[in-house]
Design an enzyme around this catalytic site. Structure first.
Site, mmCIF file in Angstrom:
data_model
loop_
_atom_site.group_PDB
_atom_site.id
_atom_site.type_symbol
_atom_site.label_atom_id
_atom_site.label_comp_id
_atom_site.label_asym_id
_atom_site.label_seq_id
_atom_site.Cartn_x
_atom_site.Cartn_y
_atom_site.Cartn_z
ATOM 1 N N LYS A 82 0.845 -1.188 0.000
ATOM 2 C CA LYS A 82 0.000 0.000 0.000
ATOM 3 C C LYS A 82 0.886 1.246 0.000
ATOM 4 O O LYS A 82 1.951 1.265 0.625
ATOM 5 C CB LYS A 82 -0.901 -0.028 1.232
ATOM 6 C CG LYS A 82 -1.983 1.037 1.272
ATOM 7 C CD LYS A 82 -2.860 0.850 2.503
ATOM 8 C CE LYS A 82 -3.956 1.885 2.600
ATOM 9 N NZ LYS A 82 -4.803 1.685 3.793
ATOM 10 N N SER A 157 -9.685 1.521 2.655
ATOM 11 C CA SER A 157 -8.835 2.340 1.817
ATOM 12 C C SER A 157 -7.721 1.564 1.117
ATOM 13 O O SER A 157 -7.022 2.108 0.256
ATOM 14 C CB SER A 157 -8.193 3.454 2.673
ATOM 15 O OG SER A 157 -7.384 2.898 3.695
ATOM 16 N N SER A 181 -10.036 -1.115 6.865
ATOM 17 C CA SER A 181 -9.425 -0.806 5.565
ATOM 18 C C SER A 181 -8.633 -1.943 4.941
ATOM 19 O O SER A 181 -8.174 -1.823 3.803
ATOM 20 C CB SER A 181 -8.535 0.437 5.687
ATOM 21 O OG SER A 181 -9.326 1.595 5.766
#
Length: 294
Positions: A82, A157, A181
């Protein structure tokens, strides 16, 4: 050799590497090629790392580990991170315009651990801007699409990481989870996502959305893959003030070794707005857990 990426797991890929059926380079570029072909439509990755000066060396070092018999299950395994997890020499922008030119000066502890075992990071995955979102639509770079239906979102996210694993763009990925997330996009994309117990995985080198809640967690194609990654990145880290000491963790494990009880928030589960199909799958999962003795 053409690899069937859909059927590969971490353990099966490792076995092929150790048995000399494929090389690390074969495996890494099979995933990279697949990722680059699909990324235009899905946009799971913001950037690929194959042009970085140390990329070929990492492949060579991983191959040497395997050839010398000193490999780990993750040696040579391609993965994504990420965009808010620091990897030295690479941009970590947290999906934000404000940090689009920020280059990490050090590695997050989880990256150090994965580097040590010879895993190969192929790129940084898309995310909601500053991890504030649940659909990966607010990224400065543009939205990520769900690989099963590009008219739908992948969740967020950490949607880029979930979509990347679901689309066989990498064998596993890392995300961060404040209030869902990792878990929510894993559910949206049909992969396994894990939120580790707070303090069990170092947060050092992660750009947090909510420091008192954030944990770095793995995405895998199945439970075993997620477990392998978690067991590699977990452990005490003196660089993280919230990291749980090994002795404390062992004591907690002893105290909680009794049979686990799974609680179900019925008022939440039975509220309006939940798809009947999702509710049916949830109830079927509960039945399987009951049959397993929980």
């Amino acid at each position: 050799m053409t690899l069937n990426l859909k059927n590969l797991t971490i353990e099966s890929a490792h076995a092929m590497l150790v048995n000399k059926e494929i090389t690390v380079r074969d495996l890494v570029f099979a995933y990279l090629d697949n990722a680059e072909k699909q990324n235009t439509d899905i946009f799971a990755f913001i950037e690929f790392f194959d042009k970085h000066p140390d990329f070929e060396k990492r492949i060579s070092d991983a191959q040497n580990m395997i050839d010398s018999g000193n490999s780990h299950l993750l040696t040579g395994i391609p993965y994504g991170i990420k965009d808010n997890i620091l990897s030295q020499g690479h941009i970590a922008s947290a999906g934000s315009h404000m940090l689009e030119n920020y280059t990490a000066s050090y590695n997050a502890t989880v990256i150090e651990k994965l580097n040590t075992v010879g895993a190969i990071c192929i790129g940084r995955t898309n995310m909601d801007d500053a991890a504030m979102g649940s659909s990966t639509e607010s990224s400065y770079y543009g939205p990520t699409k769900n690989p099963f239906d590009t008219s739908r979102v992948p969740g967020g996210s950490s949607g880029g990481s979930a979509a990347a694993v679901a689309a066989d763009m990498c064998l596993f990925a890392l995300g961060t989870d404040t209030g869902g997330s990792v878990r929510q996009p894993a559910a949206f994309c049909g992969v396994v996502g894990m939120y580790p117990t707070y303090g069990s995985v170092s947060r050092y080198g992660a750009i947090a959305m909510g420091s008192s809640l954030d944990q770095i967690g793995p995405f895998g194609k199945n439970i075993n893959d997620a477990k392998i990654v978690y067991e590699t990145i977990t452990g005490y880290d003196e660089m993280d003030a919230t990291s749980i000491a090994t002795e404390t963790r062992n004591n907690l494990v002893e105290k909680t070794s009794m049979k686990k009880v799974i609680g179900v928030p019925r008022k939440f589960v039975d509220m309006e707005g939940i798809s009947p199909e999702v509710k049916k799958n949830f109830d079927e999962s509960l039945e399987r857990l009951k049959k397993a003795g929980y």
